[in-house]
Design a protein around this motif. Sequence first.
Motif, PDB file in Angstrom:
ATOM      1  N   ILE A 231       0.834  -1.200   0.000  1.00  0.00           N
ATOM      2  CA  ILE A 231       0.000   0.000   0.000  1.00  0.00           C
ATOM      3  C   ILE A 231       0.872   1.255   0.000  1.00  0.00           C
ATOM      4  N   LEU A 232       1.952   1.243   0.780  1.00  0.00           N
ATOM      5  CA  LEU A 232       2.855   2.397   0.822  1.00  0.00           C
ATOM      6  C   LEU A 232       3.525   2.636  -0.529  1.00  0.00           C
ATOM      7  N   ARG A 233       3.935   1.560  -1.186  1.00  0.00           N
ATOM      8  CA  ARG A 233       4.553   1.718  -2.506  1.00  0.00           C
ATOM      9  C   ARG A 233       3.550   2.276  -3.511  1.00  0.00           C
ATOM     10  N   MET A 234       2.304   1.785  -3.458  1.00  0.00           N
ATOM     11  CA  MET A 234       1.283   2.287  -4.372  1.00  0.00           C
ATOM     12  C   MET A 234       0.931   3.734  -4.049  1.00  0.00           C
ATOM     13  N   GLU A 235       0.953   4.087  -2.761  1.00  0.00           N
ATOM     14  CA  GLU A 235       0.721   5.472  -2.368  1.00  0.00           C
ATOM     15  C   GLU A 235       1.684   6.418  -3.061  1.00  0.00           C
ATOM     16  N   ARG A 236       2.961   6.031  -3.053  1.00  0.00           N
ATOM     17  CA  ARG A 236       3.985   6.886  -3.668  1.00  0.00           C
ATOM     18  C   ARG A 236       3.755   7.026  -5.168  1.00  0.00           C
ATOM     19  N   ILE A 237       3.329   5.946  -5.815  1.00  0.00           N
ATOM     20  CA  ILE A 237       3.034   6.013  -7.251  1.00  0.00           C
ATOM     21  C   ILE A 237       1.877   6.970  -7.513  1.00  0.00           C
ATOM     22  N   VAL A 238       0.825   6.878  -6.691  1.00  0.00           N
ATOM     23  CA  VAL A 238      -0.335   7.756  -6.856  1.00  0.00           C
ATOM     24  C   VAL A 238       0.064   9.212  -6.666  1.00  0.00           C
ATOM     25  N   LEU A 239       0.838   9.497  -5.624  1.00  0.00           N
ATOM     26  CA  LEU A 239       1.253  10.870  -5.363  1.00  0.00           C
ATOM     27  C   LEU A 239       2.115  11.424  -6.498  1.00  0.00           C
ATOM     28  N   ASP A 240       3.003  10.594  -7.014  1.00  0.00           N
ATOM     29  CA  ASP A 240       3.841  11.054  -8.116  1.00  0.00           C
ATOM     30  C   ASP A 240       3.024  11.382  -9.361  1.00  0.00           C
ATOM     31  N   LYS A 241       2.039  10.534  -9.676  1.00  0.00           N
ATOM     32  CA  LYS A 241       1.212  10.756 -10.862  1.00  0.00           C
ATOM     33  C   LYS A 241       0.328  11.985 -10.711  1.00  0.00           C
ATOM     34  N   LEU A 242      -0.081  12.295  -9.487  1.00  0.00           N
ATOM     35  CA  LEU A 242      -0.962  13.450  -9.244  1.00  0.00           C
ATOM     36  C   LEU A 242      -0.187  14.686  -8.805  1.00  0.00           C
ATOM     37  N   ASN A 243       1.145  14.636  -8.931  1.00  0.00           N
ATOM     38  CA  ASN A 243       2.002  15.770  -8.580  1.00  0.00           C
ATOM     39  C   ASN A 243       1.821  16.206  -7.128  1.00  0.00           C
ATOM     40  N   TRP A 244       1.518  15.268  -6.271  1.00  0.00           N
ATOM     41  CA  TRP A 244       1.382  15.501  -4.837  1.00  0.00           C
ATOM     42  C   TRP A 244       0.305  16.543  -4.518  1.00  0.00           C
ATOM     43  N   ASP A 245      -0.657  16.696  -5.369  1.00  0.00           N
ATOM     44  CA  ASP A 245      -1.740  17.666  -5.159  1.00  0.00           C
ATOM     45  C   ASP A 245      -3.045  16.904  -5.017  1.00  0.00           C
ATOM     46  N   LEU A 246      -3.516  16.760  -3.776  1.00  0.00           N
ATOM     47  CA  LEU A 246      -4.743  16.000  -3.508  1.00  0.00           C
ATOM     48  C   LEU A 246      -5.915  16.900  -3.155  1.00  0.00           C
ATOM     49  N   HIS A 247      -5.695  18.182  -3.028  1.00  0.00           N
ATOM     50  CA  HIS A 247      -6.743  19.085  -2.546  1.00  0.00           C
ATOM     51  C   HIS A 247      -7.609  19.583  -3.695  1.00  0.00           C
ATOM     52  N   SER A 248      -8.303  18.674  -4.321  1.00  0.00           N
ATOM     53  CA  SER A 248      -9.219  19.037  -5.395  1.00  0.00           C
ATOM     54  C   SER A 248     -10.609  19.289  -4.822  1.00  0.00           C
ATOM     55  N   ALA A 249     -11.395  20.080  -5.531  1.00  0.00           N
ATOM     56  CA  ALA A 249     -12.780  20.322  -5.124  1.00  0.00           C
ATOM     57  C   ALA A 249     -13.622  19.104  -5.476  1.00  0.00           C
ATOM     58  N   THR A 250     -14.335  18.561  -4.514  1.00  0.00           N
ATOM     59  CA  THR A 250     -15.142  17.360  -4.733  1.00  0.00           C
ATOM     60  C   THR A 250     -16.603  17.735  -4.943  1.00  0.00           C
ATOM     61  N   ALA A 251     -17.365  16.764  -5.410  1.00  0.00           N
ATOM     62  CA  ALA A 251     -18.806  16.986  -5.596  1.00  0.00           C
ATOM     63  C   ALA A 251     -19.487  17.298  -4.277  1.00  0.00           C
ATOM     64  N   LEU A 252     -18.973  16.746  -3.180  1.00  0.00           N
ATOM     65  CA  LEU A 252     -19.578  17.008  -1.870  1.00  0.00           C
ATOM     66  C   LEU A 252     -19.343  18.450  -1.435  1.00  0.00           C
ATOM     67  N   ASP A 253     -18.198  19.020  -1.782  1.00  0.00           N
ATOM     68  CA  ASP A 253     -17.959  20.434  -1.484  1.00  0.00           C
ATOM     69  C   ASP A 253     -19.019  21.308  -2.143  1.00  0.00           C
ATOM     70  N   PHE A 254     -19.302  21.038  -3.400  1.00  0.00           N
ATOM     71  CA  PHE A 254     -20.316  21.821  -4.110  1.00  0.00           C
ATOM     72  C   PHE A 254     -21.712  21.561  -3.548  1.00  0.00           C
ATOM     73  N   LEU A 255     -21.993  20.331  -3.139  1.00  0.00           N
ATOM     74  CA  LEU A 255     -23.304  20.033  -2.571  1.00  0.00           C
ATOM     75  C   LEU A 255     -23.535  20.838  -1.295  1.00  0.00           C
ATOM     76  N   TYR A 256     -22.535  20.916  -0.435  1.00  0.00           N
ATOM     77  CA  TYR A 256     -22.654  21.708   0.790  1.00  0.00           C
ATOM     78  C   TYR A 256     -22.877  23.186   0.467  1.00  0.00           C
ATOM     79  N   ILE A 257     -22.148  23.709  -0.504  1.00  0.00           N
ATOM     80  CA  ILE A 257     -22.270  25.131  -0.845  1.00  0.00           C
ATOM     81  C   ILE A 257     -23.642  25.430  -1.432  1.00  0.00           C
ATOM     82  N   PHE A 258     -24.097  24.602  -2.386  1.00  0.00           N
ATOM     83  CA  PHE A 258     -25.409  24.827  -2.994  1.00  0.00           C
ATOM     84  C   PHE A 258     -26.525  24.708  -1.959  1.00  0.00           C
TER      85      PHE A 258
END
Length: 370
Positions: free
Chosen positions: A129-156
């Motif tokens: 899991i740790l090795r796969m974590e590093r692969i995921v972070l590298d592919k996403l440029n270590w940026d996980l703070h995306s706006a989710t559908a739930l964020d918009f649902l709360y705002i609306f």
Amino acid sequence: MKFTLPLESRKLSSLLEKAVSREAKLWKVYVPKKPTNQDTDISPEKRDEAVRWLRDVHSQLKLYPETLCLAIGILDRFLSAIKARPKYLRCIAISCFFLAVKTSEEDERIPSLKELASSSKCGCSPSEILRMERIVLDKLNWDLHSATALDFLYIFHAMVLSCKSERLNMALSGLNPSQHVALLTQQLFHCLAHNALLPVHGSLLSLGLITLELEKLCPDWLALTVDLLHKLQIDSSQLIGCRELVARCLSTHTASLPPNTVYICHPLPNAPEPRDGGVLPAWHVSPAPTAPSDPNTTHTRSCKSSAKRKVEHMEVDEYFDGIKRLYNEESSQEGAPTCTAETVGGQGLPVIQQNAGSSPCPPLQPVRET
């Protein structure tokens, strides 16, 4: 402090603008294609199966709704960037889930990696899991703070309540706003597990969901929808197509709040008899002996300090009742006595029994419905 309506409206508009900006920066269309080879391609059905499995793991661990929504977003972003084999899908999914847990949850709520690997039955080791974590972070440029559908649902949802609160409260049939948004969150999770909605932005998905609900509750729902469309700056034809997809997806889903459990009290078999006048004596606590070598001294002191910490914890938790209703948490408070469940009369009714020495209170049993 209660904000006046103009200030509250400006704050919500600012939150919406920031969420739209984050979504435009990181969102990428992920449309899984029908695999040409079952061993080398992840099918849309396999992706939906992985999302439903993550939802079960999330429910088992009783984590925040934001955690699951972020985990699904990370998973879809990663699958849109790489080509993975189906045999690695669960390892990818649990790695995305663990990244979301560490991003959204409080430190004391984060399970250990060994515990997560064991309870989820993902079939991979913590090191994998740790090795796969590093692969995921590298592919996403270590940026996980995306706006989710739930964020918009709360705002609306907050925007709608800010301008139609009294009328909506009358139309919600006894549900408070926190319970209402909890039902909408369940519907959103159901939609996120359907690959037919993958090409839809999270903001548009949440808007389609909230406008379908408004149509059932408000006669002037169309005016509210036009206002939200203007703030989101999208075309009405896109919303119409999204509403059709969401309505088709929700046609097989029934969301409901978990039932409240009512408990009755049964006295312990060795409970003290009432004194004259029907008043029970104080619970007996043996006085601490003066001899420092007696082990009971340490035990008595620890009981007193534990009781003090428990009372302080209860006072702090009173401030978070609204948050717990919002997330619909039914789990027991941290630090409360642990309980074990048995059955009564062969009818499958649970009997809640407290561990010995955890509390002087008698055990509790749920009321059986007749």
